[in-house]
Design a protein around this motif. Structure first.
Motif, PDB file in Angstrom:
ATOM      1  N   PHE A 618      18.059  -5.077 -28.460  1.00 19.13           N
ATOM      2  CA  PHE A 618      18.688  -5.860 -27.396  1.00 19.13           C
ATOM      3  C   PHE A 618      19.942  -5.190 -26.850  1.00 19.13           C
ATOM      4  N   ASP A 619      19.957  -3.946 -26.959  1.00 17.81           N
ATOM      5  CA  ASP A 619      21.168  -3.254 -26.548  1.00 17.81           C
ATOM      6  C   ASP A 619      21.543  -3.536 -25.111  1.00 17.81           C
ATOM      7  N   ASN A 620      20.556  -3.666 -24.327  1.00 17.51           N
ATOM      8  CA  ASN A 620      20.859  -3.893 -22.922  1.00 17.51           C
ATOM      9  C   ASN A 620      20.856  -5.357 -22.516  1.00 17.51           C
ATOM     10  N   ALA A 621      20.571  -6.150 -23.444  1.00 24.97           N
ATOM     11  CA  ALA A 621      20.612  -7.573 -23.146  1.00 24.97           C
ATOM     12  C   ALA A 621      22.033  -8.025 -23.425  1.00 24.97           C
ATOM     13  N   LYS A 622      22.812  -7.848 -22.423  1.00 30.56           N
ATOM     14  CA  LYS A 622      24.232  -8.142 -22.589  1.00 30.56           C
ATOM     15  C   LYS A 622      24.511  -9.560 -23.045  1.00 30.56           C
ATOM     16  N   HIS A 623      23.654 -10.407 -22.680  1.00 31.36           N
ATOM     17  CA  HIS A 623      23.916 -11.795 -23.022  1.00 31.36           C
ATOM     18  C   HIS A 623      23.462 -12.160 -24.430  1.00 31.36           C
ATOM     19  N   ARG A 624      22.882 -11.231 -25.098  1.00 29.24           N
ATOM     20  CA  ARG A 624      22.448 -11.503 -26.467  1.00 29.24           C
ATOM     21  C   ARG A 624      23.346 -10.754 -27.445  1.00 29.24           C
ATOM     22  N   THR A 625      24.072 -11.476 -28.127  1.00 32.33           N
ATOM     23  CA  THR A 625      24.943 -10.838 -29.110  1.00 32.33           C
ATOM     24  C   THR A 625      24.209 -10.818 -30.444  1.00 32.33           C
ATOM     25  N   TYR A 626      24.725 -10.048 -31.326  1.00 30.13           N
ATOM     26  CA  TYR A 626      24.032 -10.017 -32.607  1.00 30.13           C
ATOM     27  C   TYR A 626      24.112 -11.364 -33.308  1.00 30.13           C
ATOM     28  N   VAL A 627      25.111 -12.074 -32.956  1.00 29.69           N
ATOM     29  CA  VAL A 627      25.203 -13.418 -33.514  1.00 29.69           C
ATOM     30  C   VAL A 627      24.087 -14.274 -32.940  1.00 29.69           C
ATOM     31  N   ASP A 628      23.846 -14.056 -31.687  1.00 29.78           N
ATOM     32  CA  ASP A 628      22.767 -14.798 -31.057  1.00 29.78           C
ATOM     33  C   ASP A 628      21.445 -14.483 -31.743  1.00 29.78           C
ATOM     34  N   LEU A 629      21.283 -13.208 -31.998  1.00 26.90           N
ATOM     35  CA  LEU A 629      20.026 -12.791 -32.617  1.00 26.90           C
ATOM     36  C   LEU A 629      19.905 -13.381 -34.018  1.00 26.90           C
ATOM     37  N   LYS A 630      20.994 -13.373 -34.654  1.00 29.29           N
ATOM     38  CA  LYS A 630      20.984 -13.947 -35.999  1.00 29.29           C
ATOM     39  C   LYS A 630      20.653 -15.428 -35.934  1.00 29.29           C
ATOM     40  N   ASP A 631      21.267 -16.073 -34.983  1.00 26.98           N
ATOM     41  CA  ASP A 631      20.998 -17.498 -34.821  1.00 26.98           C
ATOM     42  C   ASP A 631      19.548 -17.751 -34.450  1.00 26.98           C
ATOM     43  N   LYS A 632      19.089 -16.881 -33.603  1.00 26.20           N
ATOM     44  CA  LYS A 632      17.718 -17.062 -33.159  1.00 26.20           C
ATOM     45  C   LYS A 632      16.765 -16.882 -34.325  1.00 26.20           C
ATOM     46  N   TRP A 633      17.068 -15.924 -35.116  1.00 21.35           N
ATOM     47  CA  TRP A 633      16.207 -15.699 -36.270  1.00 21.35           C
ATOM     48  C   TRP A 633      16.233 -16.929 -37.178  1.00 21.35           C
ATOM     49  N   LYS A 634      17.373 -17.450 -37.254  1.00 27.23           N
ATOM     50  CA  LYS A 634      17.515 -18.637 -38.092  1.00 27.23           C
ATOM     51  C   LYS A 634      16.629 -19.765 -37.572  1.00 27.23           C
ATOM     52  N   THR A 635      16.680 -19.917 -36.308  1.00 27.57           N
ATOM     53  CA  THR A 635      15.864 -20.979 -35.727  1.00 27.57           C
ATOM     54  C   THR A 635      14.383 -20.638 -35.787  1.00 27.57           C
ATOM     55  N   LEU A 636      14.118 -19.371 -35.688  1.00 30.30           N
ATOM     56  CA  LEU A 636      12.716 -18.965 -35.760  1.00 30.30           C
ATOM     57  C   LEU A 636      12.147 -19.283 -37.137  1.00 30.30           C
ATOM     58  N   VAL A 637      12.929 -18.998 -38.096  1.00 31.82           N
ATOM     59  CA  VAL A 637      12.479 -19.277 -39.459  1.00 31.82           C
ATOM     60  C   VAL A 637      12.256 -20.770 -39.616  1.00 31.82           C
ATOM     61  N   HIS A 638      13.164 -21.478 -39.061  1.00 26.89           N
ATOM     62  CA  HIS A 638      13.022 -22.928 -39.147  1.00 26.89           C
ATOM     63  C   HIS A 638      11.804 -23.396 -38.383  1.00 26.89           C
ATOM     64  N   THR A 639      11.671 -22.846 -37.233  1.00 31.46           N
ATOM     65  CA  THR A 639      10.537 -23.227 -36.400  1.00 31.46           C
ATOM     66  C   THR A 639       9.216 -22.916 -37.097  1.00 31.46           C
TER      67      THR A 639
END
Length: 703
Positions: A618-639
Motif C-alpha cells: 500500500f505504499d502508494n495508497a496514501k490514505h492507508r496507514t499501516y495502522v489502518d492495515l493493522k486495523d483492517k486485518w483485525k477486522t478481517l480476522v473478526h469477519t
DNA sequence: GTTAGGG
DNA sequence: CCCTAAC
C-alpha cells in the motif's frame, strides 16, 4: 466566557451540539469536538455553496453560462453590506474559474437562459431551470436593475423555477405566507420578464426561519448539465402516482407526495426525476473533480501490474479528505427543524415557495413548526429532503440544513449585539468558503458529471432514498483564498477578517430520504467508494505504485490563522482556532482488491510488520496507514470468524477470509521468533513466510 | 516512528 | 478510524 452556545441559526433547525463543560476531561472534550466536527454538515453550507456558486459565476463572466447582461445579476448580500461589493468579496470563490470547464449543457444553458446565470440553480438542462436561493427565513429580496437595487421585503425565501426559456414559470413565490406576492413583485420589477436576478439581503435576525430547499430536477438533467438528453424511452421508471417516500416524515417533516404528470414530453415515460437542478457551477466542479480522477486512474492492466493501491479516492483527495463524515449519533439539540416548510412546486414551471406554515396542504402534511424527536440523528434533523415524483421530475426537498459547529467566545461584558455580530461573522465566514457539491447515490459518490440522472440511477425511485448531497470544501490548494484573497468588506458591519473557515470544515451531507441510519452509513461509505469504480484502481498486490501522489488533503484542513484579526475586528469576540479541532478522517472502506492485497502481504510478511505491509502493498495508497492495515486485518480476522449473516459492508470473498484465518493462524504460531532481522523482530524472515509454504515466491509479492 | 490493543 | 501505551 465561552458561550459554546448552541447556535441555532435558524437554518432549518440546526443547533450545534453542546460543548462539554470546561470541567470535563480534556479527552472527553476532544472527543466531543471531534464529534461536533463530524456534524458539521449543515444546511448553511449548502446555502453557502449555492450562494458561492452563484457569485462565482457572477465573478467569472467568462464562464460559458455567464452570458447574461451585466444588470441581470443576482447577488447574495448580507444585510448592511453594500448591495454589490460585499457579496462578491464575501462569497465568491475567487480562486477558481472552473466554470470554464462547464459542460456543454452549461453552454447551452447560456444561450437559452441567460437570466439564470445569477441563480444558483441546482441542475440544469434544456427543459427547465430551477434556481434557488437558499436563504434564512428573513431576507429582503432585492433586485438589481441597472445597478439600482429594489428591495422586496419580507421575502422569506426565494426559490425560482425557470422554464426552458429561462424565465420563471408560474412564478409563485410567497412572501410572508402570501402567495404570489413575490411574483407580483417580480413582475413589478420586471423580474419575470427580464430575468433579473434577485438580490437577497438577510435581515438582522434571520435566525428563526428554516426554509427547506426544494430542488427540482429534470429527468433529462445530467449531473454535469450536459445538454444531451436521454431519449424519452430511456426513462425506464414510470412514476405515475408513484408516491415517493417522504422520508422521515414521521416527524414533522412534511411528506409530500406527488403524482407524476406528463411534462414537456408527454410521451416520455415519467420518471421520478423531475426538475432536478444542480448548480452549473457545481456541475463544473464535479467535472473538474472527475477529471482529476482521470489522472489518477489507472488502466486495468496497469493496475494489474502494479503493486500499491493508487488511491481511487485521489480525485476526492483533498476535498474528501477533509470531509467530515457523519456519525451515527443523535443530535441532542436541534430545534425548529421543520419550522419552515418551504415548498416548491415543481413542474418546472413556476416559482414556488411554501412558507413555513406549509400553506399548501396538498403537498405538505407536516405540522408547521413541529420539531420533536430531539433524539433524531443530526443528519436526519438537518437534511430533510424529499424526492417527489411528478411528471418526469424529481423533487428534492432539502428541508433543513445545519450550520457547522461554531464556537463563539465572548466576554461576559460583551453586548448582545456584539454576540450577534460574532455569530454573524462566523456564519459569514462559512458562506465565504468555496464548496463543491457532491452527489451520493446508494452510498457511493457520483463523480461523473456527464452522466444523466437516469444513467446514474437517480431516476429510479427505488434508489431515491439513497440519494444525498454533500457540500465539499474546495479542493483548491490555495487555501489562502479562503481568507486573504477576499477583498475587505466594504461594509463596516462585517469585518474584513471575518473568519473564512475553509469550507473544508463544513461538509454537508444531504440526503433525500430514507432512514437516517442507513443514510449515515451510506454517507460514510459513500465517501469511500464511488460509483465510478472503474476509476478505482484496484491495487494489484505487490508491484509498483502509480499513485497520483495526491497531496495529502489533510493539509487543507489546516486553517489559516485569523483569530487575531478576527478578534481585532470584533472586539470581545474570540473565535476558537479551527485548527484545534482535529478532523476525523473520512471513512474509506477497503475494497476487495485492497483486502486481497492486504491478505497477500500479510501472508508473506506476517502480522507484526504493518509498516512493511504498508510499504509493500500500500505504499502508494496514501490514505492507508499501516495502522489502518493493522486495523483492517483485525477486522478481517473478526469477519472471517463470524457467520456470513453477521457480516456487513461489502462482502469479502470467502476465499480471502479463509486465507485470513490461515495466515492469522500461521503467524500466530510463527510470529514471535525474533530473528533480529527486523526492528521488532516480529515475523519470520521472508524466506520462511507463509507464502513460501504456499509455494509462492516472495519476489512475486513484494520487492 | 512502530506496534498492539482497546475504544 | 481514533487514541495511546509501550517500545
Amino acid at each position: 466566557m465561552v458561550l459554546q452556545k448552541l447556535l441555532d441559526y435558524g437554518f432549518n433547525g440546526y443547533q450545534a451540539p453542546a460543548m462539554p463543560q470546561a470541567s470535563r476531561s480534556t479527552k472527553r472534550k476532544a472527543k466531543f469536538q471531534r464529534r461536533a466536527e463530524d456534524n458539521q454538515l449543515c444546511a448553511f453550507d449548502l446555502l453557502a455553496s449555492v450562494a458561492g456558486e452563484l457569485l462565482q459565476e457572477k465573478e467569472n463572466p467568462t464562464t460559458s453560462i455567464d452570458t447574461s447582461s451585466e444588470k441581470d445579476q443576482l447577488e447574495f448580500v448580507k444585510e448592511g453590506q453594500d448591495a454589490n461589493k460585499p457579496s462578491k468579496a464575501e462569497l465568491s470563490d475567487e480562486g477558481s474559474c472552473d466554470d470554464k470547464n462547464l459542460s456543454p449543457l452549461s453552454s447551452q444553458a447560456t444561450n437559452q437562459n441567460d437570466c439564470l446565470k445569477e441563480f444558483p440553480h441546482l441542475g440544469i438542462d434544456g427543459h427547465s431551470r430551477f434556481a434557488s436561493v437558499i436563504t434564512s427565513s428573513s431576507f429582503i429580496a432585492e433586485k438589481l436593475v441597472d445597478g439600482k437595487s429594489h428591495k422586496m421585503e419580507n421575502v422569506t425565501t426565494t426559490e425560482v423555477i425557470l422554464d426552458s426559456s429561462g424565465y420563471p414559470k408560474d412564478s409563485h413565490l410567497k412572501l410572508d405566507g402570501h402567495t404570489g406576492k413575490v411574483k407580483d413583485e417580480l413582475h413589478k420589477f420586471g423580474e419575470v420578464q427580464n430575468g433579473n436576478g434577485i438580490e437577497m439581503s438577510s435581515l438582522e435576525d434571520p435566525l428563526d426561519g428554516k426554509p427547506p430547499l426544494l430542488i427540482s430536477l429534470d429527468a433529462n438533467t445530467k449531473l454535469s448539465g450536459h445538454s444531451d438528453r436521454i431519449p424519452c424511452g430511456s426513462l425506464s421508471k414510470g412514476c405515475d402516482n408513484v408516491p415517493v417516500v417522504s422520508r422521515d416524515d414521521d416527524e414533522n417533516s412534511s411528506g409530500c407526495t406527488y403524482t407524476c404528470s406528463a411534462k414537456t414530453n408527454s410521451i416520455r415515460p415519467k420518471t421520478c426525476i423531475g426538475d432536478n437542478r444542480i448548480s452549473k457551477a457545481s456541475a463544473s466542479k464535479f467535472r473538474k473533480v472527475a477529471e482529476k480522477s482521470k489522472d489518477n486512474t489507472l488502466s486495468k492492466s496497469d493496475r494489474d501490474l502494479r503493486c500499491t493501491y493508487h488511491s481511487k479516492n485521489c480525485n476526492r483527495g483533498q476535498s474528501s479528505e477533509i470531509n467530515i463524515p457523519f456519525k451515527k449519533r443523535k443530535l441532542l439539540n436541534y430545534s425548529s427543524v421543520s419550522n419552515s416548510n418551504k415548498f416548491i412546486k415543481s413542474g418546472g414551471t413556476g416559482i414556488y415557495y411554501s412558507p413555513e406554515n406549509c400553506m399548501n396542504q396538498d403537498v405538505c402534511n407536516s405540522s408547521p413548526g413541529m420539531h420533536k424527536d430531539p433524539g433524531i440523528s443530526s443528519s436526519e434533523a438537518c437534511q430533510h429532503q424529499t424526492l417527489q415524483c411528478r411528471g418526469s421530475h424529481v423533487k428534492l426537498r432539502i428541508k433543513s440544513f445545519r450550520v457547522p459547529e461554531l464556537f463563539i467566545e465572548v466576554p461576559e461584558s460583551a453586548t448582545v449585539g456584539s454576540l450577534k455580530k460574532a455569530v454573524m461573522d462566523a456564519v459569514s465566514s462559512v458562506l465565504g468558503g468555496e464548496l463543491h457539491i457532491g452527489v451520493i447515490l446508494q452510498g457511493k459518490k457520483v463523480r461523473d458529471d456527464s452522466k444523466t440522472l437516469l444513467q446514474t440511477g437517480i431516476s429510479h425511485d427505488n434508489q431515491l432514498d439513497a440519494l444525498g448531497f454533500t457540500l465539499e470544501p474546495n479542493s483548491s490548494q490555495s487555501l489562502p483564498i479562503v481568507c486573504a484573497a477576499h477583498s475587505p468588506h466594504p461594509s463596516a458591519d462585517i469585518p474584513q477578517h471575518v473568519t473564512r473557515y475553509p469550507s473544508s470544515q463544513a461538509v454537508i451531507h444531504q440526503r433525500i430520504q430514507g432512514n437516517s441510519d442507513m443514510l449515515l452509513e451510506h454517507q460514510e461509505n459513500s465517501l469511500g467508494s464511488l460509483v465510478e469504480n472503474d476509476h478505482d484502481s484496484a491495487p494489484s498486490p505487490f508491484n509498483t505504485y502509480i499513485d497520483k501522489d495526491m497531496t495529502d488533503s489533510k493539509k487543507l484542513v489546516t486553517v489559516p490563522e485569523m483569530d487575531k484579526e478576527e478578534l481585532a475586528v470584533v472586539p470581545g469576540v474570540h473565535k476558537p482556532r479551527r485548527s484545534e479541532v482535529v478532523q476525523r478522517r473520512i471513512r474509506r472502506p477497503f475494497t476487495v482488491d485492497e483486502v486481497e492485497a492486504l491478505v497477500q502481504a500479510v501472508e508473506k510478511l506476517g502480522t507484526g510488520r504493518w509498516r512493511d505491509v504498508k510499504l509493500c502493498a500500500f505504499d502508494n495508497a496514501k490514505h492507508r496507514t499501516y495502522v489502518d492495515l493493522k486495523d483492517k486485518w483485525k477486522t478481517l480476522v473478526h469477519t472471517a470468524r463470524i457467520s456470513p449473516q453477521q457480516r456487513r459492508g461489502e462482502p469479502v470473498p470467502q476465499e480471502l477470509l479463509d486465507r485470513v484465518l490461515v495466515a492469522h493462524a500461521y503467524w500466530s504460531q510463527h510470529q514471535h521468533p525474533q530473528t533480529g532481522f527486523f526492528n521488532k523482530g516480529q515475523g519470520l524472515s521472508a524466506t520462511s513466510s507463509l507464502v513460501d509454504g504456499m509455494g509462492l515466491l516472495v519476489s512475486d509479492l513484494c520487492y
